[in-house]
Enzyme design. Structure first.
Site, PDB file in Angstrom:
ATOM      1  N   MET A 135       0.828  -1.199   0.000  1.00  0.00           N
ATOM      2  CA  MET A 135       0.000   0.000   0.000  1.00  0.00           C
ATOM      3  C   MET A 135       0.860   1.246   0.000  1.00  0.00           C
ATOM      4  O   MET A 135       2.069   1.192   0.218  1.00  0.00           O
ATOM      5  CB  MET A 135      -0.909   0.011   1.228  1.00  0.00           C
ATOM      6  CG  MET A 135      -2.018  -1.011   1.186  1.00  0.00           C
ATOM      7  SD  MET A 135      -3.023  -0.854   2.659  1.00  0.00           S
ATOM      8  CE  MET A 135      -1.797  -1.214   3.913  1.00  0.00           C
ATOM      9  N   CYS A 136       0.220   2.363  -0.213  1.00  0.00           N
ATOM     10  CA  CYS A 136       0.895   3.646  -0.352  1.00  0.00           C
ATOM     11  C   CYS A 136       0.951   4.382   0.984  1.00  0.00           C
ATOM     12  O   CYS A 136       0.518   3.872   2.020  1.00  0.00           O
ATOM     13  CB  CYS A 136       0.158   4.504  -1.377  1.00  0.00           C
ATOM     14  SG  CYS A 136      -0.279   3.615  -2.902  1.00  0.00           S
ATOM     15  N   ARG A 137       1.506   5.569   0.950  1.00  0.00           N
ATOM     16  CA  ARG A 137       1.485   6.511   2.072  1.00  0.00           C
ATOM     17  C   ARG A 137       1.102   7.867   1.506  1.00  0.00           C
ATOM     18  O   ARG A 137       1.528   8.224   0.395  1.00  0.00           O
ATOM     19  CB  ARG A 137       2.846   6.637   2.750  1.00  0.00           C
ATOM     20  CG  ARG A 137       3.482   5.344   3.263  1.00  0.00           C
ATOM     21  CD  ARG A 137       2.924   4.884   4.605  1.00  0.00           C
ATOM     22  NE  ARG A 137       1.716   4.084   4.456  1.00  0.00           N
ATOM     23  CZ  ARG A 137       1.051   3.547   5.483  1.00  0.00           C
ATOM     24  NH1 ARG A 137       1.459   3.733   6.727  1.00  0.00           N
ATOM     25  NH2 ARG A 137      -0.029   2.840   5.263  1.00  0.00           N
ATOM     26  N   VAL A 158       3.197   8.768  -1.953  1.00  0.00           N
ATOM     27  CA  VAL A 158       4.228   7.850  -2.458  1.00  0.00           C
ATOM     28  C   VAL A 158       3.551   6.511  -2.698  1.00  0.00           C
ATOM     29  O   VAL A 158       2.759   6.036  -1.881  1.00  0.00           O
ATOM     30  CB  VAL A 158       5.417   7.717  -1.484  1.00  0.00           C
ATOM     31  CG1 VAL A 158       6.211   9.012  -1.474  1.00  0.00           C
ATOM     32  CG2 VAL A 158       4.992   7.348  -0.070  1.00  0.00           C
ATOM     33  N   ASN A 214      -4.998   5.687  -0.507  1.00  0.00           N
ATOM     34  CA  ASN A 214      -4.110   4.667   0.045  1.00  0.00           C
ATOM     35  C   ASN A 214      -4.946   3.428   0.291  1.00  0.00           C
ATOM     36  O   ASN A 214      -5.923   3.473   1.063  1.00  0.00           O
ATOM     37  CB  ASN A 214      -3.466   5.140   1.351  1.00  0.00           C
ATOM     38  CG  ASN A 214      -2.676   4.025   2.027  1.00  0.00           C
ATOM     39  OD1 ASN A 214      -2.158   3.135   1.371  1.00  0.00           O
ATOM     40  ND2 ASN A 214      -2.595   4.075   3.343  1.00  0.00           N
TER      41      ASN A 214
END
Length: 305
Positions: free
Chosen positions: A1-3, A91, A118
């Protein structure tokens, strides 16, 4: 997963004071995140994006790249020069075997609206065609990438009246559209018999109001982490250089929302409860609303803050 992180304030901040300089900045989180649900893949190196607004009621600007955020020299240069009172940053770690391309990097923009995500929509391929068929022609043609995240944005836009031409929306309108988007996705997933869990930490802004969610399609599991901090000013201390949320008075002049706290001062950050929607109004009032659907559980134990 993203941030991801977002910043809203009465006064502009240098992007470096959010993206690169804090002890646990979004750049640090791109290769050293602490609170991912899946720590088998702790990197967020599949591209990044930043979005910002120069003035209210004007279209924002977005810069994306497929390079990892930690190694992009242009990001470092821009962060040292650009100031804004409303910032989105993201990100990326790919999900669902989607390509690493600029068109798949968050955030996205449509008119004055900016969006990032996210998480992932479990079983998205089984509802993708149905989602696309529900969109207006203009919104359907605006989709450039292949991610579930951008398609969720398109569905959100479809819930609004004249999303391309309007320069502002009430927070009630954005909140309602966000709740309707989640509800519609869940309805399609149920109809398709999808039992895979979805994580929907969404964030959207029109340049004045911000709406974001911490959400999971589970009554028991914890959603991907999301925190917020508010106060008078987010800045570095003169003696130590460490960043803090300064609370000089009872007013909220700054609100920061982030997948992980940007600093290690725990008292500065509050966890947003799982399956909750957060609103930041144009006057910087913060409102939290439980999302009362079939996955709401007031007795849920929060595992990641």
């Amino acid at each position: 997963m993203c941030r991801f992180l977002l910043y809203k304030s009465n006064s502009p901040i240098l992007l470096a004071d959010l993206l690169t300089r804090p002890a646990h900045s979004i750049i640090m989180q791109s290769f050293n995140c602490k609170l991912r649900l899946d720590m088998r893949r702790p990197m967020n190196g599949d591209g990044f994006g930043i979005g910002w607004f120069d003035e209210p009621r004007t279209q924002g600007c977005i810069f994306t790249s497929t390079l990892p955020a930690w190694s992009n020299l242009n990001l470092q240069r821009l962060a040292e020069k650009i100031k804004s009172a409303l910032v989105f940053a993201h990100v990326r770690a790919t999900t669902g075997d989607t390509a690493t391309s600029e068109s798949n990097c968050h955030p996205w923009q449509y008119g004055n609206l900016m969006w990032m995500h996210n998480g992932n929509i479990g079983g998205f391929d089984r509802i993708k065609r149905q989602l696309q068929n529900a969109l207006s022609e203009d919104i359907y043609l605006s989709i450039q990438g292949t991610t579930d995240s951008e398609h969720a944005f398109a569905l959100f836009l479809n819930m609004l009246d004249q999303p391309r031409t309007r320069v502002e929306f009430t927070y009630q309108e954005l909140r309602r559209a966000m709740l309707d988007t989640i509800a519609q996705i869940n309805e399609w997933l149920d109809e398709a018999g999808v039992d895979e869990t979805s994580l929907m930490n969404f964030a959207v802004t029109d340049g004045q109001t911000v709406v974001c969610t911490r959400y999971i399609t589970s009554c028991d599991l914890d959603a991907a982490s999301l925190f917020y901090s508010s106060g008078s000013e987010f800045k570095s201390e003169a003696d130590s250089g460490e960043y803090r949320m300064v609370k000089a008075n009872k007013r909220e002049d700054v609100v920061v929302v982030a997948s992980e706290p940007l600093t290690y001062e725990r008292s500065d950050w509050l966890a947003i409860p799982t399956n909750t929607l957060l609103v930041i109004t144009p006057k910087l009032n913060v409102h939290l609303y439980p999302i009362h659907d079939k996955y709401w559980n007031p007795h849920r134990r929060q595992l990641t803050g």
